[in-house]
Structure formats: structure tokens, C-alpha cells
Design an enzyme around this catalytic site. Structure first.
Site, PDB file in Angstrom:
ATOM      1  CG  LEU A  75      -1.917  -1.217   1.211  1.00 12.92           C
ATOM      2  CD1 LEU A  75      -2.769  -1.211   2.463  1.00 12.92           C
ATOM      3  CD2 LEU A  75      -2.781  -1.257  -0.038  1.00 12.92           C
ATOM      4  CG  HIS A  77       1.211   6.762  -2.037  1.00 16.55           C
ATOM      5  ND1 HIS A  77       0.923   6.593  -0.702  1.00 16.55           N
ATOM      6  CD2 HIS A  77       0.049   7.099  -2.636  1.00 16.55           C
ATOM      7  CE1 HIS A  77      -0.358   6.818  -0.505  1.00 16.55           C
ATOM      8  NE2 HIS A  77      -0.918   7.126  -1.656  1.00 16.55           N
ATOM      9  CG  MET A 113       6.366   2.319   5.056  1.00 15.42           C
ATOM     10  SD  MET A 113       6.652   1.269   6.515  1.00 15.42           S
ATOM     11  CE  MET A 113       7.090  -0.283   5.753  1.00 15.42           C
ATOM     12  CD  GLU A 114       9.126   5.115   0.807  1.00 18.84           C
ATOM     13  OE1 GLU A 114       8.242   4.762   0.004  1.00 18.84           O
ATOM     14  OE2 GLU A 114       8.842   5.574   1.942  1.00 18.84           O
ATOM     15  CG  ASP A 128      22.976 -12.931  -0.655  1.00 22.20           C
ATOM     16  OD1 ASP A 128      22.700 -14.154  -0.678  1.00 22.20           O
ATOM     17  OD2 ASP A 128      23.377 -12.306  -1.651  1.00 22.20           O
TER      18      ASP A 128
END
EC number: 4.6.1.17
Length: 161
Positions: A75, A77, A113-114, A128
């Protein structure tokens, strides 16, 4: 308590409509930690990892992740970020790497969120690249450190946390 902005009256998930919001400068910082054995950390710091420069790769991965957050988090943008910065610091006294991300834009929605995605993916990239030499690497905690701009006001984590 605030209402969940991504849930409508029927309880359905939806993307928030930000069209009526004012554009402001918005910034967020997040951090993540990657804990490992001292030998693994020394290999990274000394540049002796057979896969190359772990910090440089994690930095690029974090920047790339911030730009693609809208594709990963349903959700969110799509945002026109004006700055993404990733800092990585070895903390040998704790056998860990501290990652701090900074995201900034002038826009109608925040960049928390970024910033969180950038720090998380940088941490995952370290895992990794190092999993061949150590499988029990621990990622976490990951948290928002600060945000500024927007209607909801500023936030800064308590210095004692």
C-alpha cells in the site's frame, strides 16, 4: 489513539488518497544491526571477503531498495525521492554492523517505509554475502529513528532506547 489509515470503514485495505495533502519536505532515518562472529566482521572490515566489498554492495542494495519500496510494500505510494543515504559502521566491540538510512523528498506522504526498507535490505545483503562463512548471523533490531515533515508531526526515538 489514531485510526489505521490503510483500512476503510468496511475493514478493507486500501491505498491512502494523498491528493489533498500539501507538499512538504519529509525526511526519515532508520537503523538496522547485523550481528556476527568477530572473524566474520574482521573479514568484512579488512576487505578479505571473497565476494568483494560487502559495505559497498550493501550500500547500493539499500539505495536501490528505498527506490523500490512501493513495489515491495503493497500500500506504499511510488515516491520521487530526492536523497537516499546509507551509512554502515562496524562495531567490533559488539561484533556487529550498524546500518543507518536516510530518505528525503518534497511530497505529500512520508518516507518512513523507504528508510526502513533501505536499512533492512542493506542488512539482508550483508547476510547474503556472508552466509557462506557464517549461517547464524542475526539481523535486528530494525527501527525508525526519526521522521520529520507532514501533518502528523515529527518523531524522534527516545535517546535512552
Amino acid at each position: 489513539m489514531s485510526q489505521l489509515t490503510h483500512i476503510n470503514a468496511a475493514g478493507e485495505a486500501h491505498m491512502v488518497d494523498v491528493s489533498a495533502k500539501a507538499e512538504t519536505v519529509r525526511e526519515a532515518r532508520a537503523e538496522a544491526f547485523v550481528t556476527m562472529r568477530s572473524e566474520t566482521l574482521a573479514m568484512i572490515v579488512d576487505g578479505k571477503h571473497h565476494k568483494g566489498d560487502v559495505f559497498a554492495t550493501a550500500r547500493i542494495a539499500g539505495i536501490q531498495a528505498a527506490k523500490r519500496t512501493w513495489e515491495l510494500i503493497p500500500l506504499c505510494h511510488p515516491l520521487l525521492l530526492s536523497k537516499v543515504e546509507i551509512q554502515l559502521q562496524a562495531e567490533p566491540e559488539h561484533n556487529r554492523v550498524r546500518i543507518e538510512s536516510l530518505c528525503r523528498l518534497t511530497g505529500k506522504t512520508g518516507v518512513e517505509m523507504e528508510a526502513l526498507t533501505a536499512a533492512s535490505v542493506a542488512a539482508l545483503t550483508i547476510y547474503d554475502m556472508c552466509k557462506a562463512v557464517q549461517k547464524d548471523i542475526v539481523i535486528g533490531p530494525v527501527r525508525l529513528l526519526a521522521k520529520s515533515g507532514g501533518k502528523s508531526g515529527d518523531f524522534k526515538v527516545d535517546a535512552h532506547d
